[in-house]
Design an enzyme around this catalytic site. Structure first.
Site, short mmCIF file in Angstrom:
data_model
loop_
_atom_site.label_atom_id
_atom_site.label_comp_id
_atom_site.label_asym_id
_atom_site.label_seq_id
_atom_site.Cartn_x
_atom_site.Cartn_y
_atom_site.Cartn_z
N ARG A 64 0.81 -1.21 0.00
CA ARG A 64 0.00 0.00 0.00
C ARG A 64 0.85 1.27 0.00
O ARG A 64 0.38 2.32 -0.39
CB ARG A 64 -0.95 -0.01 1.21
CG ARG A 64 -0.20 0.01 2.52
CD ARG A 64 -1.09 -0.42 3.67
NE ARG A 64 -0.37 -0.29 4.91
CZ ARG A 64 0.60 -1.09 5.32
NH1 ARG A 64 0.97 -2.12 4.56
NH2 ARG A 64 1.21 -0.90 6.46
N ASP B 258 0.13 7.15 12.15
CA ASP B 258 -0.59 5.90 12.37
C ASP B 258 -0.90 5.68 13.84
O ASP B 258 -1.30 4.60 14.23
CB ASP B 258 0.23 4.72 11.82
CG ASP B 258 1.57 4.60 12.51
OD1 ASP B 258 1.87 5.44 13.39
OD2 ASP B 258 2.32 3.66 12.21
N ASN B 259 -0.69 6.68 14.67
CA ASN B 259 -1.02 6.47 16.07
C ASN B 259 -1.59 7.74 16.71
O ASN B 259 -1.27 8.86 16.29
CB ASN B 259 0.20 5.97 16.86
CG ASN B 259 1.27 7.02 16.94
OD1 ASN B 259 1.25 7.89 17.82
ND2 ASN B 259 2.20 6.99 16.00
N CYS C 108 -5.06 -3.45 42.54
CA CYS C 108 -5.65 -4.72 42.99
C CYS C 108 -6.81 -5.13 42.09
O CYS C 108 -7.06 -6.31 41.88
CB CYS C 108 -6.06 -4.65 44.46
SG CYS C 108 -7.35 -3.47 44.78
#
Lengths: 336, 523
Positions: free
Chosen positions: B85, B146-147, B202
């Site tokens: 791509r 891309d992030n 926890c």
């Protein structure tokens, strides 16, 4: 885990790596069917280049590019396969090496003949045929040939800020993955969604059946309110190209605007479409081949060819229209 | 002149190279052509979106005029799986830098394009390069990232320097384009979900009750198992100070870390991919069986609390241990993913698996980048009304095209002053060199009583501080406060410091005020 069937062509380790991303999207089976497909793209304009790029990257068996024309300066800045040094060479053969370089595993061939000179048997060697910028006469002829040979047929074009894609896939079978809810554990009341694959069928009509619709008759009565008027713009432009044998040009700006206005008025009149449906100032925006419009329409067309050849995911039926001035993209189902 | 005519003429004029003598240009005017040619673009990223954008820019001749420029930056090298791509790259380019390769290729498509490439990651480290002067000369930023983190960062920078940002992204057959315009629209960050509250340890370890908890657990597990663990093992071997540093850590941390190092280097060190599979299978047993059994041993199902309530109730859901099932896809995926990740840690060849990540494909990327360019046209045309611009949402699977007007920026008010995220107080250092001067300037010019001033995460001044501290801080210069209190340096390229303040208005109510840009005197 995906089950690998014997359908289509097997993928090599190298191909699996190359196509890794898209296999994750559409699966092994679809990629293998794609890998076995032979495609013809006629018309190496900016739009033709975009389609060829998208389909070759996706990994088909062969791509035949066909164009009788010579590369002009204008082409060299809309078709990225044809830089200035190719001016004067045939548009198809000059682009072959650049296309091949995109994906060496795809066989790339050039045809320099005119569309008119090719008879039925020529089209039999392909699985999908795509005409870009062809005349309506040739679109109708090749569409009929493809229908008789059970080939997937596409045609498309862009004019300034406007573009369209038409598809006739005959009676098309495809798989679709649908998320369904089902109880996963009898002890738990909650439903889990699982993806199931369904086999579906969709029937298409040829291009000629989308023409000469009268918008006050039968099925179309009432639909004229909702129709995307880009359709009439495209029809007027195709009529222009048929009449003049060329695209509208900035060199003959005013004359071309006038012809187009007249053609549009006659199309609206023939279809019994109210005149006020379509403001005629669109004629300002039909000039030139604009790269972004090619990329948009070429993205849509590329995906439809991939869907048709891989028999994966529902194709649209049957006309996509894009208007870059008003930012709209719609699918119209046109038939008599 | 209609836009499509303009664009055609512009592109044609590039060919003639004699802009001013072209007779057709004389008819149409050169204003828009000049503007397109003199566009200065920052393309952040040269992956799938970057390749498509650069191709479009080259074909359009954007930035190829005398004042124009395109700068593309990407820190990554080309990989084989990019080739399907990221269409500017060829098999023989694998291993080369993305940004310089793509710049070279589009230059061959249109030799007149003026393009430069960097190998920088955008972020705090490169603010000296992509500084105020750099941004001040830009027409627009087009993200090709891309992030989300990098997108948010560029968004902040564009808001800060008041530059238009064209943001885009794809997810399989889905894509979107967002137009962010100074003083007009909201920013990319405005429409993001508010940050999640952190989940107590926890809850994560023993008492998860929502998928967010198990997701976070999985992320932490990944981090510890495949990132920090191997890093520590590496430091143990290569960093002579590692032992000293580790032993100084509080509590059981030194022991925990060293045990993990031993496991990585001695006890569980694999020598083949088969070892990795065995390890992953045992790891599964530990996580989903042994740990749960241990928890149920400590707190059996019928445990009650001191007040007599069942222990396993409310947010504490009773867990049950799993049994490994080879036909269960999730079990397989765990082992395959775990084995592959561990193989990567130790540099083995991983096995091919087609997981369920949603990747980028050429068609969607091509379309989205076309839409970005349509918005760029409008931007270069100089439109100022929001209705002309369109955010786009598309899905090629359907296909679906949705367009909407960009959302206007939220308007805030203090006194009778209206402001948006694009506004800042601008204060010059020479007008307010010290904290005292700074505060009195606000009182004098803006009728605001400053109650607190902060720089980043550091509070520099607050009216509730002890009196001697207040006296000390008031006397200090703003520069010294940043250097000495906030412990930050002021590099030479820095033109301004950013402060935030809390203040009360005339009615002694908390005022909603914009941040402060403190312009440094250039000495």
């Amino acid at each position: 885990m995906t089950i690998i069937t014997d359908e289509g062509v097997d993928l090599t380790e190298d191909e699996a790596k190359l196509y890794d991303r898209q296999i994750r999207l559409w699966g092994w089976d679809a990629q293998k069917r794609l890998r076995g497909s032979k495609i013809l793209v006629y018309g190496m304009s900016g739009l033709g280049a975009e389609v060829v790029k998208n389909v070759v990257l996706a990994g088909v068996k062969s791509m035949t590019v066909m164009d009788p024309e010579i590369t002009t300066a204008e082409n060299s800045y809309t078709n990225f396969f044809l830089p200035v040094e190719k001016i004067g060479e045939n548009r198809a053969s000059a682009a072959v090496n650049a296309i091949k370089a995109l994906n060496p595993s795809v066989e790339v061939l050039a045809e320099t003949d005119k569309l008119e000179s090719k008879n039925d048997s020529f089209f039999d060697q392909f699985d999908a045929v795509c005409l870009v910028g062809a005349s309506q006469k040739q679109i109708i002829r090749v569409n009929d040939i493809c229908a008789a040979l059970h080939k997937k047929f596409f045609c498309a074009d862009v004019f300034g800020f406007y573009g369209y894609v038409f598809t006739d896939l005959g009676v098309h079978k495809y798989t679709e993955e649908v998320e369904v809810s089902q109880p996963s554990d009898p002890k738990k009341p909650k439903l889990d969604t699982v993806t199931k694959t369904f086999m579906k069928t969709r029937a298409f009509v040829p291009f000629k059946d989308t023409l000469d619709l009268v918008w006050t008759e039968g099925d179309f009565k009432g639909r004229v309110k909702k129709v995307d008027v880009t359709l009439f713009i495209i029809q007027a432009l195709m009529a222009f190209v048929d009449a003049k044998g060329r695209l509208p040009s900035v060199d003959t700006l005013e004359a071309d605007k006038k012809s187009l206005t007249e053609l549009t008025e006659s199309i609206l009149e023939k279809g019994n479409v109210p005149k006020d449906k379509l403001p005629l100032d669109f004629v300002d925006n039909v000039f030139g081949c604009l790269m972004p419009v090619c990329a948009i329409v070429g993205g849509v067309l590329g995906q439809e060819i991939i869907k048709a050849c891989s028999h994966k995911d529902p194709p649209f039926n049957n006309t996509f229209l894009y208007d870059g001035i008003n930012s709209s993209g719609t699918v119209q189902c046109l038939k008599k | 002149m209609p836009l499509s005519v303009c664009l055609t003429m512009w592109r044609r004029s590039l060919k003639t190279q004699l802009l001013q003598y072209d007779s057709t240009l004389a008819v149409f005017g050169t204003d828009f052509q000049n503007r397109i040619g003199n566009v200065r673009l920052f393309v952040v990223g040269s992956g799938a979106i970057g390749c498509e954008l650069l191709k479009n820019y080259a074909m359009l001749g954007i930035g190829s005029g005398p004042g124009g420029m395109i700068l593309v930056t990407d820190m990554d090298a080309i990989e084989k799986s990019n080739l399907n791509r990221q269409f500017l790259f060829r098999p023989w380019d694998v291993g080369k830098q993305k940004s310089s390769t793509s710049a070279l290729v589009v230059k061959s498509m249109n030799p007149q394009i003026r393009i430069m490439s960097h190998q920088n990651r955008v972020g705090k480290d490169t603010e000296g390069i992509y500084n105020e002067y750099f941004f001040s000369r830009l027409t627009c930023v087009t993200n090709a990232l891309d992030n989300v983190d990098a997108r948010k960062y560029m968004d902040l920078r564009c808001v800060y320097f008041r530059k238009p940002l064209l943001e885009s992204g794809t997810l399989g057959t889905k894509g979107n384009v967002q137009v962010i315009l100074p003083n007009l629209t909201e920013s990319y960050g405005s429409s993001q979900d508010p940050p999640e509250k952190s989940i107590p340890m926890c809850t994560l370890k023993n008492f998860p009750n929502a998928i967010e908890h198990t997701l976070q657990w999985a992320r932490d597990l990944f981090e510890g198992t495949f990132t920090t663990g191997p890093q520590d093992a590496d430091s143990y071997i290569n960093d002579p100070e590692f032992m000293d540093r580790t032993l100084k850590l509080p509590g059981s941390q030194p022991m925990d870390i060293l045990e993990k190092v031993k496991s990585h280097l001695v006890d569980d060190k694999p020598s083949s991919f088969e070892d990795c599979i065995a390890w992953a299978r045992l790891f599964w047993e530990e996580l989903f069986v042994n740990v749960i059994k241990q928890l149920l041993h400590t707190y059996p199902a019928d445990t009650t609390t001191e007040s007599g309530q069942p222990f396993w109730s409310g947010p504490k859901r009773l867990p049950h241990a799993l049994s490994f099932d080879y036909d269960e896809e999730k079990c397989q995926e765990f082992v395959v993913a775990g084995a592959n990740l561990r193989a990567l840690n130790y540099g083995f060849k991983e096995n091919r698996i087609a997981g369920k990540i949603i990747p980028a494909i050429a068609t969607t990327t091509s379309l989205v980048c076309g839409l970005v360019c349509i918005e760029l046209y409008k931007l270069v045309q100089g439109h100022k009304n929001l209705e002309r611009f369109k955010n786009g949402f598309i899905n090629l699977a359907l296909p679906f095209f949705g367009f909407s007007e960009p959302i206007p920026a939220d308007v805030h008010t203090y006194h009778d002053k209206k402001w948006t995220l694009w506004d800042k107080f601008e204060i010059r250092e020479e007008k307010a060199p010290t904290m005292t001067a700074f505060i009195s300037l606000f009182k004098r010019q803006h009728k605001l009583d400053v109650t607190m001033v902060s720089y980043g995460e550091t509070m520099l001044f607050a009216d509730f501080m002890p009196e001697d501290k207040i006296r000390e801080r008031l006397k200090m210069s703003m520069r010294d406060l940043v250097v000495q209190v906030a412990d930050d340096d002021i590099p030479h390229w820095k033109r301004a410091l950013d402060f935030e303040a809390a203040a009360e208005d005339k009615d002694e109510e908390d005022a909603d005020i914009p941040p402060i840009r403190y312009v440094l005197s250039q000495s």
